[in-house]
Design an enzyme around this catalytic site. Structure first.
Site, short mmCIF file in Angstrom:
data_model
loop_
_atom_site.label_atom_id
_atom_site.label_comp_id
_atom_site.label_asym_id
_atom_site.label_seq_id
_atom_site.Cartn_x
_atom_site.Cartn_y
_atom_site.Cartn_z
NE ARG A 305 -20.64 6.30 -7.57
CZ ARG A 305 -21.10 6.97 -6.55
NH1 ARG A 305 -21.00 8.30 -6.53
NH2 ARG A 305 -21.68 6.35 -5.55
CB SER A 320 -19.33 2.32 -4.25
OG SER A 320 -18.67 1.07 -4.30
CD GLN A 392 -21.40 -2.44 0.55
OE1 GLN A 392 -22.41 -2.45 -0.15
NE2 GLN A 392 -20.61 -1.39 0.60
CB SER A 413 -7.21 -1.25 3.30
OG SER A 413 -7.75 -0.71 4.49
CB SER A 417 -15.01 5.21 3.96
OG SER A 417 -14.34 4.26 4.77
N GLY A 438 -6.99 6.41 -0.10
CA GLY A 438 -7.36 7.60 0.66
C GLY A 438 -8.66 8.20 0.18
CB ILE A 440 -12.23 11.35 -3.77
CG1 ILE A 440 -11.97 9.91 -4.22
CG2 ILE A 440 -12.28 12.28 -4.97
CD1 ILE A 440 -13.03 9.37 -5.15
CG HIS A 466 11.82 -5.03 -0.45
ND1 HIS A 466 11.88 -5.15 -1.82
CD2 HIS A 466 12.59 -3.95 -0.14
CE1 HIS A 466 12.64 -4.19 -2.31
NE2 HIS A 466 13.09 -3.44 -1.32
CG ASP A 470 11.70 -5.56 -8.40
OD1 ASP A 470 10.80 -4.81 -8.84
OD2 ASP A 470 12.17 -6.50 -9.06
#
Length: 496
Positions: A305, A320, A392, A413, A417, A438, A440, A466, A470
């Protein structure tokens, strides 16, 4: 108008009665009578002029008043919240001028006028609840304008090609809506420099966003939930490495957020997107959720990146990590299409979706929204980044419409950030899976030679329905998605 006409008629009747009495009862003093006649004559002429002017004024005093009703917005919506008035009582409006912005539990829409005239009454205050089919405003229409029984025009951001407001700039007419002008003003863009692609050269929101992307890159939303995941920077230098001649930079002390305290209980009705969230999450929690967590080493992706970021900026796009996450998810869905499906209302059939419309949770001024990137399976990483920039910008301007919010098939999600590591995401019906990403972190890990090394680690948390997904399916999908991101060069083999 009727009151003024009656007043003029009564005055004329009194004048005639007075003349009749003077003729029937002649005064004895002829000299007085001669003096009275010129006065009466002047009074007659004055009253005639007054009556004529009054009658003319009464005729032109007011045109017909039309009750401007809120039309059916669709999708079973029966009420909306008035978020902003663009007019006030006494303002003059023309056809297609914006009157107000309303917000349903689906999206925000702009109401425009069908008439030329003057606003005489606003039926709702800001944040008031307007009902479909009930009047929004009263408009006194001009006498020459054609009255129509049609209802008001509803324009969503996706209908920007039909927006009709004009503005004079540098001797030629530039056509743009108030929302477009506001977006241009907020970003210091002159409308005269933007080429309009709408009908008759109208400047659309897309034209502003494309112009902005070419000039300065994307607009980031005001809140950080949808911003790119930040990688930790290099460690700060020690005081010994700082030259003695360089004065120490004095930073202002951090300001703590002030708590909101009213001192009493407050009852507030649920409106707009909050009301929609209650409905959606109540339905979501009826779904039996299955959770699965893992971690990824994104060290190679961080390097890739950083190499591509400058190239993307030269093309006017901010790159990003999210486009890579989205494309990897789409490649995984090609192998596990059940994660891109939905159950019908009777839970009797499974509907496999052909399009990968991957949604991204975004914190906007309107609340938490989940717009989606359409047909990700057909897009490159660069094209996904371009579309994210557009979403955005719309989120920052509060202009996300139904076309951006509806039709999602899979969701990611980005909680990282804000600073989160793990989460328990809630599925957005009728979808069957969602992932939470989560932050980095640079953490110690063992490499293949058994040596401790720095690694860019990100946690991911999945939730799946569920009833049809599975644990093994979710795990295999996560492993494939992880493989694509830990070895981003492998994505090249499967890109189309």
């Amino acid at each position: 108008m009727a009151a003024v006409t009656r007043g003029s008629f009564n005055a004329l009747r009194r004048l005639l009665t007075q003349q009749y009495r003077r003729r029937c009862f002649q005064p004895q003093n002829r000299r007085f009578n001669r003096n009275l006649k010129p006065l009466a004559s002047r009074w007659d002429r004055s009253l005639q002029m007054f009556g004529s002017r009054t009658l003319q004024t009464a005729v032109a005093w007011r045109g017909p008043i039309v009750q401007f009703k809120l039309s059916d917005i669709g999708e079973g919506i029966m009420e909306v919240t008035v978020k902003e008035w663009y007019v006030k009582e006494g303002d003059k409006v023309s056809q297609f001028d914006s009157i107000c912005e309303v917000q349903s539990d689906k999206a925000s829409v702009t109401i425009t006028s069908r008439y030329d005239g003057v606003i005489r009454k606003l039926y709702y205050d800001v944040d008031g609840t307007a009902l479909v089919g009930k009047p929004l405003v009263d408009i006194e229409t001009e006498s020459g304008s054609e009255l129509s029984q049609e209802e008001d025009v509803v324009e969503t951001p996706a209908m920007a090609r039909e927006e009709h407001t004009h503005q004079e700039i540098k001797g030629h007419k530039t056509q743009a809506t108030p929302a477009v002008r506001r977006l241009a003003m907020e970003n210091n863009i002159k409308l005269s420099e933007v080429v309009g692609t709408g009908k008759d050269g109208r400047i659309l929101k897309e034209d502003i966003l494309n112009f902005l992307a070419k000039q300065t890159g994307a607009i980031l939303p005001p809140t950080p939930l949808f911003q790119e995941i930040q990688t930790p920077g290099p460690a700060p230098s020690t005081p010994a490495a700082t030259p003695m001649s360089t004065p120490a930079e004095v930073k202002p002390p951090p300001t703590a957020p002030k708590p909101i305290f009213t001192g009493k209980d407050v009852t507030e009705p649920l409106k707009g997107f909050h009301k929609a969230m209650v409905k959606t999450m109540t339905a979501a929690l009826k779904i039996p959720h299955f959770g699965y967590c893992d971690e990824l080493d994104l060290s190679r992706l961080v390097l890739l990146r950083s190499e591509l970021k400058t190239t993307a900026e030269r093309r006017g796009v901010k790159l990003s990590y999210m486009p890579f996450f989205i494309k990897a998810a789409s490649l995984g869905l090609l192998h596990f299409p059940i994660l891109n499906s939905s159950l019908d209302e009777g839970c009797q059939n499974l509907i496999y979706k052909a399009s990968h419309n991957i949604g991204l949770a975004m914190d906007t001024s309107q609340g938490l929204l989940v717009p989606n990137v359409k047909n990700v399976q057909l897009l490159s990483v660069f094209e996904i980044a371009l579309e994210l920039n557009r979403l955005q910008a719309l989120g920052a301007a509060g202009q996300l419409g139904k076309s951006e919010l509806n039709g999602g098939t899979f969701t990611l999600s980005n909680i990282g950030s804000i600073g989160g590591t793990y989460a328990k995401p809630v599925i957005l019906p009728p979808e069957v899976a969602i992932g939470a990403l989560g932050k980095i972190q640079v953490l110690p890990r063992f490499d293949t030679a058994g040596q401790v090394t720095r690694a860019h680690i990100m946690k991911v948390s999945w939730s799946a329905d569920h009833r049809i997904i599975d644990g093994a399916t979710m795990c295999r999908f996560s492993n494939l998605w992880k493989e694509y991101l830990e070895n981003p060069a492998s994505m090249v083999l499967d890109l189309k």
